[in-house]
Design an enzyme around this catalytic site. Sequence first.
Site, PDB file in Angstrom:
ATOM      1  N   THR A 114     -17.614  -0.485   9.294  1.00 54.65           N
ATOM      2  CA  THR A 114     -18.591  -1.023  10.108  1.00 54.65           C
ATOM      3  C   THR A 114     -17.926  -2.115  10.971  1.00 54.65           C
ATOM      4  O   THR A 114     -18.495  -2.156  12.127  1.00 54.65           O
ATOM      5  CB  THR A 114     -19.950  -1.577   9.168  1.00 54.65           C
ATOM      6  OG1 THR A 114     -19.282  -2.304   8.139  1.00 54.65           O
ATOM      7  CG2 THR A 114     -20.540  -0.573   8.634  1.00 54.65           C
ATOM      8  N   PHE A 123     -24.175   5.179   7.124  1.00 52.59           N
ATOM      9  CA  PHE A 123     -25.332   6.295   7.164  1.00 52.59           C
ATOM     10  C   PHE A 123     -26.522   5.747   6.907  1.00 52.59           C
ATOM     11  O   PHE A 123     -27.467   5.897   7.361  1.00 52.59           O
ATOM     12  CB  PHE A 123     -24.847   7.451   6.330  1.00 52.59           C
ATOM     13  CG  PHE A 123     -23.705   8.394   6.666  1.00 52.59           C
ATOM     14  CD1 PHE A 123     -24.025   9.486   7.808  1.00 52.59           C
ATOM     15  CD2 PHE A 123     -22.321   8.063   6.709  1.00 52.59           C
ATOM     16  CE1 PHE A 123     -23.120  10.134   8.349  1.00 52.59           C
ATOM     17  CE2 PHE A 123     -21.558   8.834   6.956  1.00 52.59           C
ATOM     18  CZ  PHE A 123     -21.760   9.835   7.989  1.00 52.59           C
ATOM     19  N   GLN A 156     -14.235   7.859   1.626  1.00 54.78           N
ATOM     20  CA  GLN A 156     -15.346   8.579   1.993  1.00 54.78           C
ATOM     21  C   GLN A 156     -15.447   8.810   3.420  1.00 54.78           C
ATOM     22  O   GLN A 156     -16.345   9.545   3.605  1.00 54.78           O
ATOM     23  CB  GLN A 156     -16.535   8.220   1.362  1.00 54.78           C
ATOM     24  CG  GLN A 156     -16.532   7.963  -0.220  1.00 54.78           C
ATOM     25  CD  GLN A 156     -17.530   7.331  -0.693  1.00 54.78           C
ATOM     26  OE1 GLN A 156     -17.874   6.140  -0.683  1.00 54.78           O
ATOM     27  NE2 GLN A 156     -18.708   8.011  -1.242  1.00 54.78           N
ATOM     28  N   HIS A 209     -14.155  13.483   1.955  1.00 56.30           N
ATOM     29  CA  HIS A 209     -15.053  14.188   2.738  1.00 56.30           C
ATOM     30  C   HIS A 209     -14.337  14.841   4.089  1.00 56.30           C
ATOM     31  O   HIS A 209     -15.304  15.098   4.914  1.00 56.30           O
ATOM     32  CB  HIS A 209     -16.356  13.168   3.207  1.00 56.30           C
ATOM     33  CG  HIS A 209     -16.816  12.782   1.994  1.00 56.30           C
ATOM     34  ND1 HIS A 209     -17.795  11.684   1.959  1.00 56.30           N
ATOM     35  CD2 HIS A 209     -17.211  13.287   0.793  1.00 56.30           C
ATOM     36  CE1 HIS A 209     -18.292  11.553   0.723  1.00 56.30           C
ATOM     37  NE2 HIS A 209     -17.884  12.483   0.013  1.00 56.30           N
ATOM     38  N   CYS A 241     -13.524  29.665  19.902  1.00 57.02           N
ATOM     39  CA  CYS A 241     -12.097  29.523  19.581  1.00 57.02           C
ATOM     40  C   CYS A 241     -11.595  30.524  20.978  1.00 57.02           C
ATOM     41  O   CYS A 241     -11.878  31.648  21.366  1.00 57.02           O
ATOM     42  CB  CYS A 241     -11.925  30.652  18.346  1.00 57.02           C
ATOM     43  SG  CYS A 241     -10.024  30.851  17.946  1.00 57.02           S
ATOM     44  N   CYS A 254     -10.382  34.218  19.238  1.00 60.39           N
ATOM     45  CA  CYS A 254     -11.170  34.942  18.646  1.00 60.39           C
ATOM     46  C   CYS A 254     -12.736  34.874  18.780  1.00 60.39           C
ATOM     47  O   CYS A 254     -13.486  35.561  18.595  1.00 60.39           O
ATOM     48  CB  CYS A 254     -10.933  35.319  17.117  1.00 60.39           C
ATOM     49  SG  CYS A 254     -11.874  33.957  16.113  1.00 60.39           S
TER      50      CYS A 254
HETATM   51 ZN    ZN Z   1     -10.471  31.927  15.942  1.00 59.43          ZN
END
Ligand code: ZN
Length: 244
Positions: A29, A36, A106, A124, A153, A156
């Site tokens: 902070t 959060f 975290q 996390h 991407c 793909c």
């Molecule tokens: Zn991909």
Amino acid sequence: MDNEVLKNVKELIEKSSNIVFFGGAGVSTASGIPDFRSATGLYNKKQNTAYPPEYMLSHDFIVKHPDQFSDYVRQNLIYGEAQPNGAHKALVKLEEQGKLKAVITQNIDGLHQKAGSSNVLELHGNLTDYYCIGCKKEYSQQEFCAHNGTFGCTKCGNVVRPKVVLYGEGLDMSIYWTAVKFVQHADVLIVGGTSLVVHPAAGLLDYYHGHKLVLINIEKTSEDYRADYVLQGDVSKILWDLID
Ligand SMILES: [Zn+2]
């Protein structure tokens, strides 16, 4: 601030060569990254969307609304300009002195690494690294932020997402168990900037067997009774004072 407690903890740190730090949102902070749940936190920020933030950070949401998810992350979670504060810097110093064995966090902002810590366990995940959900090709934050809406991407065409753990997704258990191992073997365990209400935060404390548990937080936590030393205040200032 209790100066006697501060002095005692300072002595613990001086004598120990096996310290583990476990931190939460309060660590960042002071770097301008909102937490959060507090009044000024992300969950209380006014959004021009009907969805609650917990839902926008869920696995379900990224599957159903990848466009909105990606923009939400860019606009609310990534603080590219944020710099490490006294807490991050103090931990780097302790690691350099051979005293600190691991930083368990975290937080997903990558500020510990930016400060120079090398052994950081991100429970996390983080917003530094990105990957394609299809072919797993990796991308940088810079590439992700250069787009609006869904970043497809280049190989793909699938959705590129951050390596964060969303609501409805499991933790990376290999990181979790590595964290547990460090906690189990720690001489001094310093817990800072977390109210310890979110799983698995409080649970991680159960693995600590020592009698040098230090809690540093801006407000009282439900776990204060377990601590051997409680320091109430800004963790970015207190950690720096402890090593000064
Ligand atoms: Zn991909």
